[in-house]
Design a protein around this motif. Structure first.
Motif, PDB file in Angstrom:
ATOM      1  N   ILE A 102       0.759  -1.183   0.071  1.00  0.00           N
ATOM      2  CA  ILE A 102      -0.071   0.007   0.122  1.00  0.00           C
ATOM      3  C   ILE A 102       0.921   1.069   0.021  1.00  0.00           C
ATOM      4  CG2 ILE A 102      -1.683   1.253   1.448  1.00  0.00           C
ATOM      5  CD1 ILE A 102      -2.966  -1.361   2.463  1.00  0.00           C
ATOM      6  N   ILE A 103       1.958   1.141   0.898  1.00  0.00           N
ATOM      7  CA  ILE A 103       2.958   2.469   0.693  1.00  0.00           C
ATOM      8  C   ILE A 103       3.561   2.518  -0.620  1.00  0.00           C
ATOM      9  CG2 ILE A 103       4.878   3.217   1.937  1.00  0.00           C
ATOM     10  CD1 ILE A 103       3.858   1.798   4.503  1.00  0.00           C
ATOM     11  N   ALA A 104       3.968   1.478  -0.794  1.00  0.00           N
ATOM     12  CA  ALA A 104       4.407   1.554  -2.270  1.00  0.00           C
ATOM     13  C   ALA A 104       3.700   2.067  -3.350  1.00  0.00           C
ATOM     14  CB  ALA A 104       5.261  -0.020  -2.578  1.00  0.00           C
ATOM     15  N   GLY A 105       2.470   1.656  -3.295  1.00  0.00           N
ATOM     16  CA  GLY A 105       1.424   2.008  -4.230  1.00  0.00           C
ATOM     17  C   GLY A 105       1.278   3.580  -4.164  1.00  0.00           C
ATOM     18  N   LEU A 106       1.414   4.089  -3.106  1.00  0.00           N
ATOM     19  CA  LEU A 106       0.745   5.543  -2.829  1.00  0.00           C
ATOM     20  C   LEU A 106       2.306   6.393  -3.108  1.00  0.00           C
ATOM     21  CD1 LEU A 106      -0.771   5.531   0.662  1.00  0.00           C
ATOM     22  CD2 LEU A 106      -1.728   5.954  -1.536  1.00  0.00           C
ATOM     23  N   ILE A 107       3.459   5.943  -2.967  1.00  0.00           N
ATOM     24  CA  ILE A 107       4.760   6.497  -3.171  1.00  0.00           C
ATOM     25  C   ILE A 107       5.382   6.463  -4.722  1.00  0.00           C
ATOM     26  CG2 ILE A 107       7.342   7.004  -2.348  1.00  0.00           C
ATOM     27  CD1 ILE A 107       6.055   6.395   0.385  1.00  0.00           C
ATOM     28  N   PHE A 108       5.278   5.201  -4.775  1.00  0.00           N
ATOM     29  CA  PHE A 108       6.265   4.987  -6.266  1.00  0.00           C
ATOM     30  C   PHE A 108       5.844   5.846  -7.507  1.00  0.00           C
ATOM     31  CE2 PHE A 108       9.289   2.311  -8.196  1.00  0.00           C
ATOM     32  CZ  PHE A 108       8.907   1.780  -9.620  1.00  0.00           C
ATOM     33  N   PRO A 109       4.474   5.807  -7.592  1.00  0.00           N
ATOM     34  CA  PRO A 109       4.298   6.934  -8.760  1.00  0.00           C
ATOM     35  C   PRO A 109       4.800   8.038  -8.932  1.00  0.00           C
ATOM     36  CG  PRO A 109       2.103   5.799  -7.931  1.00  0.00           C
ATOM     37  CD  PRO A 109       3.446   5.503  -7.058  1.00  0.00           C
ATOM     38  N   PHE A 110       5.051   8.677  -7.657  1.00  0.00           N
ATOM     39  CA  PHE A 110       5.969  10.036  -7.588  1.00  0.00           C
ATOM     40  C   PHE A 110       7.344   9.970  -7.695  1.00  0.00           C
ATOM     41  CE2 PHE A 110       1.791  10.246  -5.121  1.00  0.00           C
ATOM     42  CZ  PHE A 110       1.215  11.476  -5.610  1.00  0.00           C
ATOM     43  N   LEU A 111       7.970   8.647  -7.926  1.00  0.00           N
ATOM     44  CA  LEU A 111       9.323   8.459  -7.875  1.00  0.00           C
ATOM     45  C   LEU A 111       9.579   8.078  -9.460  1.00  0.00           C
ATOM     46  CD1 LEU A 111      10.093   6.875  -4.721  1.00  0.00           C
ATOM     47  CD2 LEU A 111      10.328   9.044  -5.281  1.00  0.00           C
ATOM     48  N   GLY A 112       8.785   7.973 -10.320  1.00  0.00           N
ATOM     49  CA  GLY A 112       8.917   7.379 -11.727  1.00  0.00           C
ATOM     50  C   GLY A 112       7.984   6.366 -12.145  1.00  0.00           C
ATOM     51  N   GLY A 113       8.113   5.400 -11.514  1.00  0.00           N
ATOM     52  CA  GLY A 113       7.234   4.262 -12.077  1.00  0.00           C
ATOM     53  C   GLY A 113       7.674   3.489 -13.473  1.00  0.00           C
ATOM     54  N   SER A 146      15.073   4.014  -8.938  1.00  0.00           N
ATOM     55  CA  SER A 146      14.127   5.100  -9.759  1.00  0.00           C
ATOM     56  C   SER A 146      14.769   6.467 -10.113  1.00  0.00           C
ATOM     57  CB  SER A 146      12.942   5.312  -8.853  1.00  0.00           C
ATOM     58  OG  SER A 146      12.187   6.405  -9.468  1.00  0.00           O
ATOM     59  N   ARG A 147      15.673   6.910  -9.110  1.00  0.00           N
ATOM     60  CA  ARG A 147      16.181   8.203  -9.373  1.00  0.00           C
ATOM     61  C   ARG A 147      17.345   8.052 -10.446  1.00  0.00           C
ATOM     62  NH1 ARG A 147      13.373  12.104  -7.686  1.00  0.00           N
ATOM     63  NH2 ARG A 147      12.853  12.157  -5.899  1.00  0.00           N
ATOM     64  N   LEU A 148      17.871   6.801 -10.597  1.00  0.00           N
ATOM     65  CA  LEU A 148      19.124   6.573 -11.633  1.00  0.00           C
ATOM     66  C   LEU A 148      18.314   6.451 -12.970  1.00  0.00           C
ATOM     67  CD1 LEU A 148      21.576   4.308  -9.749  1.00  0.00           C
ATOM     68  CD2 LEU A 148      21.571   6.647 -10.322  1.00  0.00           C
ATOM     69  N   GLY A 149      17.047   6.352 -12.965  1.00  0.00           N
ATOM     70  CA  GLY A 149      16.296   6.113 -14.338  1.00  0.00           C
ATOM     71  C   GLY A 149      16.367   4.805 -15.089  1.00  0.00           C
ATOM     72  N   ALA A 150      16.448   3.707 -13.782  1.00  0.00           N
ATOM     73  CA  ALA A 150      16.618   2.346 -14.127  1.00  0.00           C
ATOM     74  C   ALA A 150      15.377   1.736 -14.693  1.00  0.00           C
ATOM     75  CB  ALA A 150      17.118   1.436 -13.105  1.00  0.00           C
ATOM     76  N   ALA A 151      14.277   2.399 -14.709  1.00  0.00           N
ATOM     77  CA  ALA A 151      13.136   1.781 -15.426  1.00  0.00           C
ATOM     78  C   ALA A 151      13.096   1.634 -16.812  1.00  0.00           C
ATOM     79  CB  ALA A 151      11.670   2.640 -14.758  1.00  0.00           C
ATOM     80  N   LYS A 152      13.772   2.316 -17.426  1.00  0.00           N
ATOM     81  CA  LYS A 152      14.161   2.259 -19.013  1.00  0.00           C
ATOM     82  C   LYS A 152      14.517   0.741 -19.195  1.00  0.00           C
ATOM     83  CE  LYS A 152      14.939   6.998 -19.320  1.00  0.00           C
ATOM     84  NZ  LYS A 152      15.742   7.743 -18.489  1.00  0.00           N
ATOM     85  N   LEU A 153      15.244   0.074 -18.468  1.00  0.00           N
ATOM     86  CA  LEU A 153      15.874  -1.005 -18.552  1.00  0.00           C
ATOM     87  C   LEU A 153      14.720  -2.038 -18.621  1.00  0.00           C
ATOM     88  CD1 LEU A 153      19.070  -1.044 -16.344  1.00  0.00           C
ATOM     89  CD2 LEU A 153      18.881  -0.762 -18.624  1.00  0.00           C
ATOM     90  N   SER A 154      13.567  -1.845 -18.190  1.00  0.00           N
ATOM     91  CA  SER A 154      12.564  -2.882 -18.267  1.00  0.00           C
ATOM     92  C   SER A 154      12.001  -3.249 -19.526  1.00  0.00           C
ATOM     93  CB  SER A 154      11.327  -2.334 -17.375  1.00  0.00           C
ATOM     94  OG  SER A 154      10.807  -1.217 -17.880  1.00  0.00           O
ATOM     95  N   ALA A 155      12.408  -2.521 -20.481  1.00  0.00           N
ATOM     96  CA  ALA A 155      12.177  -2.508 -21.926  1.00  0.00           C
ATOM     97  C   ALA A 155      12.528  -3.867 -22.457  1.00  0.00           C
ATOM     98  CB  ALA A 155      12.380  -1.495 -22.650  1.00  0.00           C
ATOM     99  N   VAL A 156      13.778  -4.075 -21.757  1.00  0.00           N
ATOM    100  CA  VAL A 156      14.573  -5.365 -22.245  1.00  0.00           C
ATOM    101  C   VAL A 156      13.765  -6.621 -22.183  1.00  0.00           C
ATOM    102  CG1 VAL A 156      16.757  -6.774 -21.912  1.00  0.00           C
ATOM    103  CG2 VAL A 156      16.840  -4.139 -21.666  1.00  0.00           C
TER     104      VAL A 156
END
Length: 137
Positions: free
Chosen positions: A4-15, A65-75
């Motif tokens: 629940i906490i991750a669901g509230l915070i994570f969208p603001f950190l990049g997702g 998230s701060r490093l922008g690692a979410a882009k790697l999920s496209a792999v």
């Protein structure tokens, strides 16, 4: 709580489009298994250790998230993500079979539960079938 906490915070950190950012039923068995494993079979010992792991994982998620690692999920191919989600769904359904049949199973893992189903069908009550069938509608 952590989901629940991750669901509230994570969208603001990049997702990312492949993340599960809210409470997920498929996460509950994994958390329980981790708690028991960390506590060497004792939930009371494993619970504080699990909370520490959740905090560490949360910190790692913030850093990534701060490093922008979410882009790697496209792999990851979409089929891999869909396969993982299908496996979680099958596990949840297998875990619900004892409740559907109204009987306690000795097995607690996926394939042993499926192997036990035929012998437990004999013990299924009409009330459990009616209750489970009404839940499906």
């Amino acid at each position: 709580m952590s989901a629940i906490i991750a669901g509230l915070i994570f969208p603001f950190l990049g997702g990312a489009y492949v993340t599960i950012s809210g409470p997920a039923a498929g996460l509950a068995p994994a958390l329980f298994a981790a708690m028991v494993a960390l506590g060497h079979g004792h939930r009371e010992t494993g619970y504080p250790l699990l909370l520490a792991v959740i905090c560490i994982v949360g910190a790692v998620q913030i850093v990534l998230s701060r490093l922008g690692a979410a882009k790697l999920s496209a792999v990851l191919p979409v089929a891999v993500v869909e396969g993982m989600l299908a496996a979680i769904g099958l596990l949840i359904m297998a875990k619900e079979l004892p409740h559907f049949l109204g009987d306690e199973f000795k097995a607690h893992d996926f394939f042993p539960i499926l192997a036990e189903v035929p012998s437990r069908l004999v013990h299924a009550t009409l009330a459990s079938w009616a209750w489970a069938s009404s839940a499906l509608c």
